[in-house]
Design a protein around this motif. Structure first.
Motif, mmCIF file in Angstrom:
data_model
loop_
_atom_site.group_PDB
_atom_site.id
_atom_site.type_symbol
_atom_site.label_atom_id
_atom_site.label_comp_id
_atom_site.label_asym_id
_atom_site.label_seq_id
_atom_site.Cartn_x
_atom_site.Cartn_y
_atom_site.Cartn_z
ATOM 1 N N GLU A 156 0.876 -1.155 -0.048
ATOM 2 C CA GLU A 156 -0.167 0.150 0.037
ATOM 3 C C GLU A 156 1.101 1.348 -0.062
ATOM 4 O OE1 GLU A 156 -3.691 2.191 2.508
ATOM 5 O OE2 GLU A 156 -2.893 0.203 2.983
ATOM 6 N N ALA A 157 1.943 1.219 0.791
ATOM 7 C CA ALA A 157 2.764 2.515 0.708
ATOM 8 C C ALA A 157 3.545 2.508 -0.725
ATOM 9 C CB ALA A 157 3.921 2.124 2.058
ATOM 10 N N ASP A 158 3.959 1.420 -1.129
ATOM 11 C CA ASP A 158 4.421 1.607 -2.460
ATOM 12 C C ASP A 158 3.665 2.175 -3.510
ATOM 13 O OD1 ASP A 158 6.867 0.494 -1.626
ATOM 14 O OD2 ASP A 158 6.632 -1.255 -2.421
ATOM 15 N N ARG A 159 2.396 1.776 -3.460
ATOM 16 C CA ARG A 159 1.214 2.198 -4.388
ATOM 17 C C ARG A 159 0.947 3.788 -4.184
ATOM 18 N NH1 ARG A 159 -4.075 3.036 -4.174
ATOM 19 N NH2 ARG A 159 -4.129 2.165 -1.704
ATOM 20 N N LEU A 160 0.908 4.076 -2.995
ATOM 21 C CA LEU A 160 0.634 5.618 -2.727
ATOM 22 C C LEU A 160 1.892 6.552 -3.137
ATOM 23 C CD1 LEU A 160 -1.888 5.035 0.178
ATOM 24 C CD2 LEU A 160 -2.442 5.884 -2.059
ATOM 25 N N ILE A 161 3.038 5.952 -3.075
ATOM 26 C CA ILE A 161 4.091 6.661 -2.961
ATOM 27 C C ILE A 161 4.002 6.982 -4.694
ATOM 28 C CG2 ILE A 161 6.677 6.484 -3.430
ATOM 29 C CD1 ILE A 161 6.830 4.931 -0.585
ATOM 30 N N LYS A 162 3.634 6.184 -5.537
ATOM 31 C CA LYS A 162 3.703 6.219 -6.955
ATOM 32 C C LYS A 162 2.661 7.282 -7.448
ATOM 33 C CE LYS A 162 5.595 1.755 -8.392
ATOM 34 N NZ LYS A 162 5.185 0.597 -8.827
ATOM 35 N N LEU A 166 2.912 14.786 -4.166
ATOM 36 C CA LEU A 166 4.213 15.126 -3.494
ATOM 37 C C LEU A 166 4.548 14.306 -2.412
ATOM 38 C CD1 LEU A 166 5.301 18.975 -2.747
ATOM 39 C CD2 LEU A 166 5.648 16.878 -1.062
ATOM 40 N N VAL A 167 5.875 13.731 -2.326
ATOM 41 C CA VAL A 167 6.065 12.930 -1.228
ATOM 42 C C VAL A 167 7.101 13.552 -0.444
ATOM 43 C CG1 VAL A 167 7.207 10.673 -1.007
ATOM 44 C CG2 VAL A 167 5.924 11.100 -2.859
ATOM 45 N N VAL A 168 7.031 13.366 1.034
ATOM 46 C CA VAL A 168 7.598 13.845 1.868
ATOM 47 C C VAL A 168 8.333 12.756 2.774
ATOM 48 C CG1 VAL A 168 7.833 15.085 4.000
ATOM 49 C CG2 VAL A 168 6.338 16.013 2.453
ATOM 50 N N TRP A 169 9.661 12.592 2.361
ATOM 51 C CA TRP A 169 10.203 11.380 3.096
ATOM 52 C C TRP A 169 10.809 11.803 4.571
ATOM 53 C CZ3 TRP A 169 10.217 6.482 1.377
ATOM 54 C CH2 TRP A 169 10.089 6.328 0.022
ATOM 55 N N VAL A 170 10.074 11.286 5.571
ATOM 56 C CA VAL A 170 10.490 11.469 6.797
ATOM 57 C C VAL A 170 11.573 10.685 7.222
ATOM 58 C CG1 VAL A 170 9.589 11.597 9.130
ATOM 59 C CG2 VAL A 170 7.935 12.074 7.526
ATOM 60 N N LEU A 171 12.830 11.087 7.496
ATOM 61 C CA LEU A 171 14.060 10.498 8.050
ATOM 62 C C LEU A 171 14.398 10.854 9.378
ATOM 63 C CD1 LEU A 171 15.897 11.157 4.818
ATOM 64 C CD2 LEU A 171 14.582 9.207 5.165
ATOM 65 N N ASP A 172 14.992 9.917 10.131
ATOM 66 C CA ASP A 172 15.459 10.317 11.623
ATOM 67 C C ASP A 172 16.769 10.458 11.635
ATOM 68 O OD1 ASP A 172 16.660 7.649 12.706
ATOM 69 O OD2 ASP A 172 15.010 6.886 11.698
ATOM 70 N N PRO A 173 17.316 11.001 12.495
ATOM 71 C CA PRO A 173 19.058 11.267 12.293
ATOM 72 C C PRO A 173 19.567 10.037 12.670
ATOM 73 C CG PRO A 173 17.688 12.708 14.101
ATOM 74 C CD PRO A 173 16.771 11.900 13.630
ATOM 75 N N GLN A 174 19.195 8.909 13.289
ATOM 76 C CA GLN A 174 19.977 7.773 13.308
ATOM 77 C C GLN A 174 19.917 7.033 12.192
ATOM 78 O OE1 GLN A 174 17.573 8.625 15.532
ATOM 79 N NE2 GLN A 174 19.236 9.422 16.827
ATOM 80 N N LYS A 175 19.120 7.117 11.296
ATOM 81 C CA LYS A 175 18.961 5.917 9.913
ATOM 82 C C LYS A 175 18.625 6.924 8.719
ATOM 83 C CE LYS A 175 15.614 3.769 11.684
ATOM 84 N NZ LYS A 175 14.460 2.450 11.839
ATOM 85 N N THR A 183 18.324 2.566 -1.640
ATOM 86 C CA THR A 183 18.352 1.744 -2.765
ATOM 87 C C THR A 183 17.141 1.485 -3.423
ATOM 88 O OG1 THR A 183 20.252 0.540 -1.699
ATOM 89 C CG2 THR A 183 19.191 -0.495 -3.612
ATOM 90 N N LYS A 184 16.168 1.641 -2.713
ATOM 91 C CA LYS A 184 14.760 1.083 -3.243
ATOM 92 C C LYS A 184 13.941 2.337 -3.756
ATOM 93 C CE LYS A 184 10.227 -1.364 -2.254
ATOM 94 N NZ LYS A 184 9.736 -2.010 -0.942
ATOM 95 N N TYR A 185 14.217 3.425 -2.971
ATOM 96 C CA TYR A 185 13.424 4.748 -3.438
ATOM 97 C C TYR A 185 14.246 5.854 -3.958
ATOM 98 C CZ TYR A 185 9.605 2.185 -0.946
ATOM 99 O OH TYR A 185 8.752 1.468 -0.618
ATOM 100 N N VAL A 186 15.153 6.221 -3.176
ATOM 101 C CA VAL A 186 16.248 7.407 -3.819
ATOM 102 C C VAL A 186 16.735 7.448 -5.055
ATOM 103 C CG1 VAL A 186 17.994 8.830 -3.025
ATOM 104 C CG2 VAL A 186 16.320 8.136 -1.270
ATOM 105 N N ALA A 187 16.943 5.975 -5.517
ATOM 106 C CA ALA A 187 17.630 5.893 -6.912
ATOM 107 C C ALA A 187 16.588 6.229 -7.719
ATOM 108 C CB ALA A 187 18.016 4.455 -7.022
#
Length: 550
Positions: A156-162, A166-175, A183-187
């Motif tokens: 479901e996440a993959d479908r809606l990302i497509k 606009l997609v907001v990638w929420v990242l935490d400082p550790q990861k 590899t899967k998305y940013v590329a």
């Protein structure tokens, strides 16, 4: 919190509608020539674009995507100002997509298309929207964790990302440098700079210096991975005003009402890039879209040689001349020649009688190997410079009816074989004239004999009415008449032979023209037309591909 927004460099582009039409043409012409997976993805993009463009243009769909523990749901609640999405220590927390809508009017069909369940749809009431009027038209989605161990939510996440504008990638400082996400998305984000935001969340856990260092490192990492102008914003779901930077980015996107178009443009650009990499246009448009006149003539010449048209024409000319001897030749020479043997053998044409029977019966055979060589030469010449896939397609088109071509050529040329049992009327008239001269000569001989018997030797008396045949004085005149008849017969035979030679050449030319016309027609329908259809597809494909990439 600090915000780093760098607008992507833009160049004038062909309109989205034109590029979608070009992509549609590429997909239509691609089966059998383009990678099926790429064609499938392009077809899905066309379907998605058609659906999205028919739905509300007043709403901007923004998806918050992130991995487990990134604080995505907390940030969703902070932006919406309501506790809409569950948070906690259980992972994954978000099992289903939640949606918060600023301005419900017209949003229903769009939410249905996004397949957001009714119980997970929330609206900001106007009383609560006083401070967020700049977000009117926003549909904010809290997606399931993209690294969820639950396959259903991950899909479901993959479908809606497509499909999100606009997609907001929420990242935490550790990861934030997590290899799986990169590899899967940013590329796949190259060219999507305008519709992608990276939120470095949980900024409250870092000092000012650590935050600046993390944001600089994240920005550099994204650039190295192909995101030319990344938009990076620092956020915190627990610090008052910690989501203001992200809200500013969202408000800007919502106010422009361009995110949906920019997302589709970025998706089209990515499809164009992948298609172009697989089938580089190069000088493809210099390949002719039709078969030129020189190659048509060359193919006809080669097929005429394969079927033996020149040999048939020569045989026709020789046969024409040989048969005319029975009608227009000097009878005395013809009778004398019979004592010397078969006149046809003296022409050194082989078994000419068999050739006559074969031509009359229409026994014309095309040589399959020579036909195949002619087709191969045409295909090789036309496909030079093409991509291997298209070169093979042109060759297959040229050979699509190659198995039937020798038979069809033979049948067609059999209809052009001459009717050698037909004798021209002029030949019959000449034959009558020659035999009339023979009769006159025989009559002269009889007259001279009668005169010698009755006028010179005096063997008897002729009847009164025939006495003129016994007068000796008539002998010189009779001799002159006989000599004149012989000369006239010889001159007639010579003149007739000249006319026959001329007629034989004309008949050969007529036969060869007729056969070439028939060969050309067969080549047009069985070779040229299939090849030109493929050339037209090749030209249309690369014209569309260039329009897609322009």
């Amino acid at each position: 919190m600090s915000v780093s927004i760098t607008p992507p460099a833009t160049q004038p582009r062909t309109g989205l509608g034109t590029r979608l039409a070009a992509l549609s043409r590429v997909v239509e012409l691609g089966p059998g020539r383009v990678n099926p997976t790429l064609l499938k993805e392009s077809g899905q993009l066309l379907s998605r674009a058609g659906d999205r463009l028919k739905l509300s243009s007043d709403h901007t769909v923004v998806a918050l995507a992130g991995g487990t523990g990134s604080g995505k749901s907390s940030l969703f609640n902070a932006v919406s100002g309501l506790e809409l999405s569950p948070t906690g220590v259980r992972r994954p927390t978000t099992a289903r997509t939640h949606a918060c809508v600023w301005g419900l009017e017209g949003a229903g069909p769009l939410l249905d298309w996004l397949q957001i369940q009714w119980r997970h749809r929330f609206a900001r009431a106007s009383a609560l929207d006083k401070g967020d009027s700049q977000l009117h038209g926003l549909i904010l989605l809290d997606l399931p964790d993209h690294d969820s161990i639950r396959a259903l939510t991950d899909r479901e996440a993959d479908r809606l990302i497509k499909v999100a504008d606009l997609v907001v990638w929420v990242l935490d400082p550790q990861k934030y440098a997590d290899a799986a996400m990169h590899t899967k998305y940013v590329a796949e984000l190259a060219g999507h700079d305008a519709v992608t935001v990276f939120a470095l969340n949980q900024a409250d856990r870092l000092t000012r210096e650590e935050l600046a260092e993390c944001m600089a490192d994240l920005t550099a990492l994204l650039k190295r991975e192909g995101v030319a102008s990344p938009t990076v914003v620092a956020t915190s779901a627990i610090t008052p005003g910690g989501a203001d930077g992200l809200k500013a980015v969202l408000a800007h996107a919502v106010s422009k009402r361009r995110a949906a178009i920019q997302r589709l443009e970025a998706d089209v650009e990515r499809a164009a890039r992948h298609l172009g990499a697989m089938m580089p246009p190069g000088d493809a448009l210099t390949v002719p879209a039709t078969v030129d006149a020189a190659r048509r003539v060359g193919l006809t010449d080669a097929l005429c040689d394969a079927v033996g048209v020149p040999a048939l024409g020569e045989a026709m000319e020789n046969i024409y001349g040989a048969r005319s001897a029975d009608y227009v030749g000097w009878p005395y020479a013809r009778w004398a020649s019979r004592l010397r043997g078969d006149p046809l053998k003296s022409l050194r044409l082989g078994d000419l009688r068999q050739e006559i029977r074969d031509l009359t019966a229409g026994a014309v055979q095309a040589q399959p190997a020579e036909v195949d060589n002619a087709i191969q030469a045409l295909a090789d010449g036309l496909s030079a410079g093409m991509h291997d896939t298209w070169r093979n397609a042109v060759k297959q088109a040229a050979r699509s009816r190659a198995a039937d071509l020798p038979r069809v050529l033979s049948e067609e040329l059999s209809q052009a074989a001459p009717r050698l049992d037909r004798v021209p009327a002029s030949w019959r008239l000449l034959k009558i004239w020659q035999y009339l001269l023979v009769v006159l000569f025989v009559a002269g001989v009889a007259w001279m004999g009668t005169t010698l018997l009755y006028g010179v030797l005096g063997v008897g008396e002729l009847p009164d009415g025939l006495s003129v045949f016994g007068e000796v004085e008539s002998l010189p005149w009779v001799g002159l008449m006989m000599f004149s008849v012989l000369g006239l017969g010889l001159l007639s035979a010579v003149a007739s032979r000249n006319f026959v030679v001329l007629g034989a050449g004309n008949e050969r030319d007529r036969l060869e023209r007729d056969m070439r016309r028939r060969v050309s027609a067969v080549a047009e329908s069985m070779v040229i037309e299939p090849v030109e259809r493929e050339l037209a597809k090749h030209h249309e494909f690369y014209t569309a591909l260039r329009a897609l990439r322009s």
